[in-house]
Design a protein around this motif. Structure first.
Motif, PDB file in Angstrom:
ATOM      1  N   GLY A 197       0.789  -1.225   0.000  1.00 43.66           N
ATOM      2  CA  GLY A 197       0.000   0.000   0.000  1.00 43.66           C
ATOM      3  C   GLY A 197       0.823   1.278   0.000  1.00 43.66           C
ATOM      4  O   GLY A 197       0.280   2.370  -0.145  1.00 43.66           O
ATOM      5  N   SER A 198       2.134   1.143   0.150  1.00 42.14           N
ATOM      6  CA  SER A 198       2.992   2.320   0.248  1.00 42.14           C
ATOM      7  C   SER A 198       2.926   3.209  -0.990  1.00 42.14           C
ATOM      8  O   SER A 198       2.851   4.435  -0.884  1.00 42.14           O
ATOM      9  CB  SER A 198       4.439   1.902   0.508  1.00 42.14           C
TER      10      SER A 198
ATOM     11  N   HIS B 117      -1.574   9.318  -3.225  1.00 38.77           N
ATOM     12  CA  HIS B 117      -2.597  10.129  -2.544  1.00 38.77           C
ATOM     13  C   HIS B 117      -1.985  11.367  -1.894  1.00 38.77           C
ATOM     14  O   HIS B 117      -2.571  12.447  -1.935  1.00 38.77           O
ATOM     15  CB  HIS B 117      -3.352   9.302  -1.503  1.00 38.77           C
ATOM     16  N   LEU B 118      -0.821  11.204  -1.271  1.00 36.74           N
ATOM     17  CA  LEU B 118      -0.162  12.343  -0.630  1.00 36.74           C
ATOM     18  C   LEU B 118       0.242  13.389  -1.662  1.00 36.74           C
ATOM     19  O   LEU B 118       0.054  14.582  -1.452  1.00 36.74           O
ATOM     20  CB  LEU B 118       1.062  11.871   0.165  1.00 36.74           C
ATOM     21  N   ASN B 119       0.791  12.949  -2.779  1.00 39.69           N
ATOM     22  CA  ASN B 119       1.184  13.889  -3.838  1.00 39.69           C
ATOM     23  C   ASN B 119      -0.026  14.622  -4.407  1.00 39.69           C
ATOM     24  O   ASN B 119       0.022  15.829  -4.637  1.00 39.69           O
ATOM     25  CB  ASN B 119       1.956  13.169  -4.943  1.00 39.69           C
ATOM     26  N   GLU B 120      -1.125  13.904  -4.628  1.00 41.60           N
ATOM     27  CA  GLU B 120      -2.352  14.534  -5.124  1.00 41.60           C
ATOM     28  C   GLU B 120      -2.898  15.541  -4.114  1.00 41.60           C
ATOM     29  O   GLU B 120      -3.318  16.631  -4.477  1.00 41.60           O
ATOM     30  CB  GLU B 120      -3.419  13.475  -5.419  1.00 41.60           C
TER      31      GLU B 120
ATOM     32  N   ILE C 240       5.775   8.105   4.926  1.00 41.84           N
ATOM     33  CA  ILE C 240       5.413   9.200   5.825  1.00 41.84           C
ATOM     34  C   ILE C 240       6.613  10.117   6.076  1.00 41.84           C
ATOM     35  O   ILE C 240       6.484  11.344   6.042  1.00 41.84           O
ATOM     36  CB  ILE C 240       4.821   8.643   7.136  1.00 41.84           C
ATOM     37  N   VAL C 241       7.786   9.541   6.283  1.00 40.92           N
ATOM     38  CA  VAL C 241       8.991  10.345   6.498  1.00 40.92           C
ATOM     39  C   VAL C 241       9.293  11.186   5.257  1.00 40.92           C
ATOM     40  O   VAL C 241       9.590  12.383   5.362  1.00 40.92           O
ATOM     41  CB  VAL C 241      10.196   9.456   6.870  1.00 40.92           C
ATOM     42  N   ALA C 242       9.215  10.585   4.081  1.00 37.07           N
ATOM     43  CA  ALA C 242       9.476  11.326   2.843  1.00 37.07           C
ATOM     44  C   ALA C 242       8.493  12.469   2.665  1.00 37.07           C
ATOM     45  O   ALA C 242       8.879  13.581   2.262  1.00 37.07           O
ATOM     46  CB  ALA C 242       9.427  10.381   1.645  1.00 37.07           C
TER      47      ALA C 242
ATOM     48  N   VAL D 224       0.968  16.345  10.366  1.00 39.25           N
ATOM     49  CA  VAL D 224       0.578  15.914  11.709  1.00 39.25           C
ATOM     50  C   VAL D 224      -0.082  14.549  11.584  1.00 39.25           C
ATOM     51  O   VAL D 224      -0.890  14.324  10.676  1.00 39.25           O
ATOM     52  CB  VAL D 224      -0.406  16.922  12.363  1.00 39.25           C
ATOM     53  N   LEU D 225       0.262  13.650  12.495  1.00 35.11           N
ATOM     54  CA  LEU D 225      -0.359  12.329  12.553  1.00 35.11           C
ATOM     55  C   LEU D 225      -1.387  12.337  13.667  1.00 35.11           C
ATOM     56  O   LEU D 225      -1.119  12.838  14.759  1.00 35.11           O
ATOM     57  CB  LEU D 225       0.706  11.260  12.813  1.00 35.11           C
TER      58      LEU D 225
END
Length: 117
Positions: free
Chosen positions: A27-28, A34-37, A64-66, A79-80
């Motif tokens: 799923g990574s 999704h993060l980039n979008e 998440i680190v990237a 923020v998590l």
């Protein structure tokens, strides 16, 4: 195993991404997309809602680190929110909880102003 599901919504100048299921090596890449979008559509302030995340391995932690590095380098924040004990343990073992802000609930994460690290 529950495959990763990601939904995104805007909230007060941030993108809130809700992660459900398991964030493993499979799923990574989906999370990265999704993060980039989310950053393209909503800007560099992000909240990851981990309330319904059942598991996270090193592949998920790497994404998440990237994202944290690239968002903060662009003047944004990450923020998590609401990690379950098994996910919180992964954050603590790696020391990421000292680097990336972790809030107990999504409400706590949204109650604070976006703040670049």
């Amino acid at each position: 195993m529950s495959p990763l599901e990601v939904t995104t919504r805007p909230d007060g100048g941030r993108a809130v991404l809700r992660l459900c299921g398991e964030l493993d090596v499979a799923g990574s890449q989906e999370l990265r997309v999704h993060l980039n979008e989310a950053r393209r559509e909503h800007g560099d302030h992000l909240v990851l809602d981990l309330t319904d995340l059942e598991f996270m391995d090193s592949g998920g932690l790497s994404v998440i680190v990237a994202c944290y590095k690239s968002a903060t380098a662009a003047g944004g924040s990450l923020v998590l929110a609401g990690p379950r004990p098994i996910v919180r343990r992964a954050l603590e073992i790696t020391g990421l909880h000292r680097r990336i802000p972790v809030k107990r609930t999504l409400q706590e994460a949204l109650a604070t102003e976006p703040d670049p690290a």
